[in-house]
Design a protein around this motif. Structure first.
Motif, PDB file in Angstrom:
ATOM      1  N   GLU A  88      -4.697  -4.252-102.243  1.00 51.16           N
ATOM      2  CA  GLU A  88      -3.843  -5.305-102.440  1.00 51.16           C
ATOM      3  C   GLU A  88      -4.387  -6.796-101.716  1.00 51.16           C
ATOM      4  O   GLU A  88      -3.600  -7.091-100.983  1.00 51.16           O
ATOM      5  N   THR A  97      -6.154  -5.564-107.032  1.00 47.97           N
ATOM      6  CA  THR A  97      -5.001  -5.128-107.350  1.00 47.97           C
ATOM      7  C   THR A  97      -4.999  -3.838-107.913  1.00 47.97           C
ATOM      8  O   THR A  97      -6.016  -3.326-108.064  1.00 47.97           O
ATOM      9  N   GLN A 184      -0.928  -6.870-114.134  1.00 53.23           N
ATOM     10  CA  GLN A 184       0.338  -5.647-114.360  1.00 53.23           C
ATOM     11  C   GLN A 184       0.795  -5.425-112.674  1.00 53.23           C
ATOM     12  O   GLN A 184      -0.100  -5.540-111.919  1.00 53.23           O
ATOM     13  N   GLY A 185       1.986  -5.187-112.489  1.00 48.71           N
ATOM     14  CA  GLY A 185       2.625  -5.218-111.188  1.00 48.71           C
ATOM     15  C   GLY A 185       3.067  -6.353-110.377  1.00 48.71           C
ATOM     16  O   GLY A 185       3.371  -6.532-109.198  1.00 48.71           O
TER      17      GLY A 185
END
Length: 206
Positions: A88, A97, A184-185
């Motif tokens: 991250e 990511t 995404q996320g």
């Protein structure tokens, strides 16, 4: 990330013999990527070594200062391994990511060999582009005195790495339709950008 380092002392000013003041090497600085965590180093004999990180600047790397567990004199060599994790991370020229990675592959030292291991192509899109070093498959070789190299650039993504969010932005008496793409996320970040106060004043940030 893992480094296997061999330091060879070719400096005749660090000869162990003599009655004058004795000089020797007891540490080495190597580049690691910004956002590195769980940084550890171990000598070839299995001895844990102290590692400290420098302050980050504008580049994608920071300095890792590795202290040896013995003095290294002229004609001697010292080997150690260093490893760290990236999770991250969002920094200039570096993004990690769960679904997308953009990573500069860094090499350092007079002679370096870098091997890149990435996920199998099924289920992932992998791009590996050489930069300053010679490429043979997923291995890169570099050479140059006291130099650091951008060996390659690695990009890894899932086919569904991005999602989109559609919304309207009021600009004066009209609405402008906007579609925002995000990884995404990170839907929370996308929703935050969507609701930025600047939109209400007619100054959308896209």
């Amino acid at each position: 990330m893992a480094w296997d380092v061999t330091f060879e002392n070719n400096d005749p000013q660090t000869t162990a013999e003599g009655e004058d003041t004795v000089f020797f090497y007891e540490n080495l600085t190597i580049p690691v990527l910004r956002g590195a965590s769980a940084v550890s180093a171990t000598s070839s004999s299995g001895q844990p070594l102290a590692v400290s990180l420098g302050e980050p600047g504008r580049s994608a790397t920071v300095s890792a200062h590795v202290s040896f567990d013995r003095a290294v004199f002229y004609g001697e060599s010292y080997s150690f391994s260093l490893s760290y994790e990236l999770a991250e991370v969002r920094a200039p020229s570096l993004l990690v990511t769960p679904s997308y990675v953009y990573l500069p592959v860094i090499a350092g030292g007079d002679e370096s060999t870098v091997t890149v291991s990435s996920p199998a192509s099924n289920g992932w899109n992998v791009t590996l582009e050489a930069s300053q070093c010679a490429q043979n498959g997923t291995t890169f070789t570099c050479s140059g005195a006291d130099a650091a190299f951008l060996a390659a650039v690695l990009e890894v993504s899932k086919p569904d790495a991005t999602a989109s969010l559609a919304f309207d932005v009021p600009v004066g008496p009209k609405n402008i339709s906007v579609t925002m793409s995000y990884f995404q996320g990170e839907s929370g970040v996308a929703e935050h950008m969507k609701s930025r106060p600047g939109r209400a004043a007619g100054r959308p940030r896209i």
